[in-house]
Design a protein around this motif. Structure first.
Motif, PDB file in Angstrom:
ATOM      1  N   LYS A  12     -34.185  44.286  54.293  1.00  0.00           N
ATOM      2  CA  LYS A  12     -33.797  42.898  54.516  1.00  0.00           C
ATOM      3  C   LYS A  12     -32.285  42.730  54.598  1.00  0.00           C
ATOM      4  N   SER A  22     -34.336  46.116  49.803  1.00  0.00           N
ATOM      5  CA  SER A  22     -35.531  45.391  50.248  1.00  0.00           C
ATOM      6  C   SER A  22     -35.688  44.049  49.528  1.00  0.00           C
ATOM      7  N   MET A  23     -34.847  43.792  48.502  1.00  0.00           N
ATOM      8  CA  MET A  23     -34.998  42.588  47.686  1.00  0.00           C
ATOM      9  C   MET A  23     -34.110  41.459  48.191  1.00  0.00           C
ATOM     10  N   ASP A  24     -34.662  40.240  48.172  1.00  0.00           N
ATOM     11  CA  ASP A  24     -33.883  39.064  48.524  1.00  0.00           C
ATOM     12  C   ASP A  24     -34.002  38.029  47.407  1.00  0.00           C
ATOM     13  N   ASP A  60     -38.702  35.847  41.369  1.00  0.00           N
ATOM     14  CA  ASP A  60     -40.002  36.306  40.875  1.00  0.00           C
ATOM     15  C   ASP A  60     -39.872  37.077  39.570  1.00  0.00           C
ATOM     16  N   ASP A  68     -35.867  35.442  46.870  1.00  0.00           N
ATOM     17  CA  ASP A  68     -37.216  35.160  46.378  1.00  0.00           C
ATOM     18  C   ASP A  68     -37.682  36.223  45.388  1.00  0.00           C
ATOM     19  N   ASP A  69     -37.343  37.480  45.680  1.00  0.00           N
ATOM     20  CA  ASP A  69     -37.736  38.566  44.781  1.00  0.00           C
ATOM     21  C   ASP A  69     -37.042  38.431  43.424  1.00  0.00           C
TER      22      ASP A  69
END
Length: 234
Positions: free
Chosen positions: A188, A118-120, A126, A122-123
């Motif tokens: 994702k 689920s991480m891309d 962060d 942007d994550d």
């Protein structure tokens, strides 16, 4: 099928729903994954019931704690009789080594989560991780391999690179599988079953495309046929 490559994610919050679906499937066509939601609701008793039905169970709890705690949890999972259990590679070398020492080799498979599908990018920014997802997955997978784990969880999009980086022996378990034309939902980094196998995945974690199907067993059969056809032509 002696080594089914489909792992059905039992993303339910009750034992009744999970057992009902298991009764509509067959252990020769798939394995089953019990994650945090279901395990919290139903506990080890459910895992024992699924194993008694003949299914291999992947206990997907992503252990991530101090080394001694993770080692103890892994030993309990092994004694429960699960086929596979995972830890989080971000726990570091000492934790991975402790987990490895707690599970005898050639018994319960021990794998490490690299990055959640689920991480891309942007994550990652962060939380302060430097590099692209594929680079971080590669570093964490190499760490898991160095600690003698049996494999890693990764996106099928990274499987080709990991095969080139670490060879054929490391087991690659890939969630984020969607059937052709299916919805991505909260995933994702996704692929189809055929793409995942082509990229080098060993096992495909599939949830909603099977669990929400009118005929879950038929979907398993169709995916297995697709995989078999690809293997015969490759």
């Amino acid at each position: 099928m002696k080594n089914p490559r489909i792992i059905v994610a039992l993303d339910f919050n009750s034992a009744g729903e999970a057992l009902s679906l298991a009764d509509r499937l067959h252990p020769e066509l798939c394995r089953l994954k019990v994650g945090k939601e279901l395990f919290t609701a139903a506990g080890p008793q459910l895992v024992e019931k699924l194993i008694a039905k003949g299914f291999d169970v992947f206990l997907d709890l992503k252990f991530h704690d101090i080394p001694n705690t993770v080692a103890s949890a892994c030993k309990v999972a092994h004694d429960l009789g699960v086929w596979m259990v995972n830890v989080h590679a971000l726990g570091g070398r000492k934790m991975l080594q402790a987990a490895r020492s707690a599970i005898p080799e050639n018994s319960t498979r021990l794998i490490a989560v690299t990055l959640l599908t689920s991480m891309d990018q942007d994550d990652l920014e962060d939380i302060g991780l430097q590099g692209e997802p594929a680079q971080i997955v590669g570093r964490l997978a190499r760490l898991a391999s160095d600690c003698a784990l049996d494999g890693v969880v990764c996106s099928a999009l990274e499987a080709t690179h990991l095969r080139q980086l670490l060879g054929k022996d490391l087991c690659l378990v890939t969630p984020g599988i969607r059937l052709s034309g299916g919805e991505a939902a909260d995933q994702k980094r996704i692929t189809t079953p055929q793409q995942a196998i082509q990229n080098g995945s060993d096992y495909l974690v599939i949830g909603r495309p099977i669990t929400q199907a009118t005929d879950p067993l038929l979907v398993c059969q169709q995916i297995n046929s697709e995989i078999a056809c690809f293997q015969q032509t490759s």
